[in-house]
Each structure stands twice: as C-alpha cells, then as structure tokens.
Scaffold this motif. Structure first.
Motif, PDB file in Angstrom:
ATOM      1  N   SER A 110       0.857  -1.177   0.000  1.00 33.93           N
ATOM      2  CA  SER A 110       0.000   0.000   0.000  1.00 33.93           C
ATOM      3  C   SER A 110       0.899   1.234   0.000  1.00 33.93           C
ATOM      4  O   SER A 110       1.847   1.320   0.783  1.00 33.93           O
ATOM      5  CB  SER A 110      -0.895  -0.025   1.231  1.00 33.93           C
ATOM      6  OG  SER A 110      -1.646   1.157   1.306  1.00 33.93           O
ATOM      7  N   LEU A 111       0.592   2.197  -0.876  1.00 31.31           N
ATOM      8  CA  LEU A 111       1.433   3.389  -0.974  1.00 31.31           C
ATOM      9  C   LEU A 111       0.586   4.593  -1.359  1.00 31.31           C
ATOM     10  O   LEU A 111      -0.024   4.596  -2.433  1.00 31.31           O
ATOM     11  CB  LEU A 111       2.543   3.172  -2.007  1.00 31.31           C
ATOM     12  CG  LEU A 111       3.498   4.324  -2.240  1.00 31.31           C
ATOM     13  CD1 LEU A 111       4.360   4.554  -0.990  1.00 31.31           C
ATOM     14  CD2 LEU A 111       4.384   4.051  -3.430  1.00 31.31           C
ATOM     15  N   ASP A 112       0.529   5.578  -0.481  1.00 30.35           N
ATOM     16  CA  ASP A 112      -0.166   6.844  -0.758  1.00 30.35           C
ATOM     17  C   ASP A 112      -1.594   6.643  -1.274  1.00 30.35           C
ATOM     18  O   ASP A 112      -2.013   7.266  -2.249  1.00 30.35           O
ATOM     19  CB  ASP A 112       0.634   7.683  -1.762  1.00 30.35           C
ATOM     20  CG  ASP A 112       1.986   8.105  -1.231  1.00 30.35           C
ATOM     21  OD1 ASP A 112       2.090   8.307  -0.005  1.00 30.35           O
ATOM     22  OD2 ASP A 112       2.925   8.228  -2.029  1.00 30.35           O
ATOM     23  N   GLY A 113      -2.323   5.743  -0.648  1.00 33.89           N
ATOM     24  CA  GLY A 113      -3.715   5.514  -1.039  1.00 33.89           C
ATOM     25  C   GLY A 113      -3.886   4.622  -2.253  1.00 33.89           C
ATOM     26  O   GLY A 113      -4.992   4.435  -2.757  1.00 33.89           O
ATOM     27  N   GLY A 114      -2.810   4.050  -2.740  1.00 37.12           N
ATOM     28  CA  GLY A 114      -2.871   3.151  -3.895  1.00 37.12           C
ATOM     29  C   GLY A 114      -2.056   1.908  -3.630  1.00 37.12           C
ATOM     30  O   GLY A 114      -1.740   1.590  -2.487  1.00 37.12           O
ATOM     31  N   LEU A 115      -1.737   1.203  -4.691  1.00 36.66           N
ATOM     32  CA  LEU A 115      -0.932  -0.013  -4.580  1.00 36.66           C
ATOM     33  C   LEU A 115       0.347   0.137  -5.380  1.00 36.66           C
ATOM     34  O   LEU A 115       0.347   0.717  -6.462  1.00 36.66           O
ATOM     35  CB  LEU A 115      -1.691  -1.224  -5.121  1.00 36.66           C
ATOM     36  CG  LEU A 115      -2.885  -1.705  -4.319  1.00 36.66           C
ATOM     37  CD1 LEU A 115      -3.585  -2.839  -5.041  1.00 36.66           C
ATOM     38  CD2 LEU A 115      -2.463  -2.147  -2.940  1.00 36.66           C
TER      39      LEU A 115
END
Length: 47
Positions: A27-32
């Motif tokens: 998970s990264l900054d609200g995304g994948l």
C-alpha cells in the motif's frame, strides 16, 4: 462481477508459471505499488 479482485491472483499465477519470484504488493499513498521481478533480478549477488 465474478472477475473483480482476480487481478492480483492472475499476477501471482503468471509469475509462478514463468518461474519468477512472487511480486511484492504494498500500500502506498492511497494506492498499490506492485513490484515485478525479472529472472535477472531474482539472482543473488554474492560479493
């Protein structure tokens, strides 16, 4: 609707069938963030 959510399973299966390491999914900054490894990157470097 049956195919929703199968994308990650397809990625894992494709990597396995190609003889590649499992992808890294984070998970990264609200995304994948999906990291795929090539055969060259799966070799261990020993110094």
């Amino acid at each position: 609707m049956d195919s929703w959510g199968r994308g990650t399973l397809k990625i894992y299966e494709a990597c396995k069938n190609a003889g590649l390491p499992e992808p890294e999914i984070a998970s990264l900054d609200g995304g994948l963030l999906v990291t795929l490894h090539s055969k060259e990157s799966s070799k261990k470097v020993v110094k």
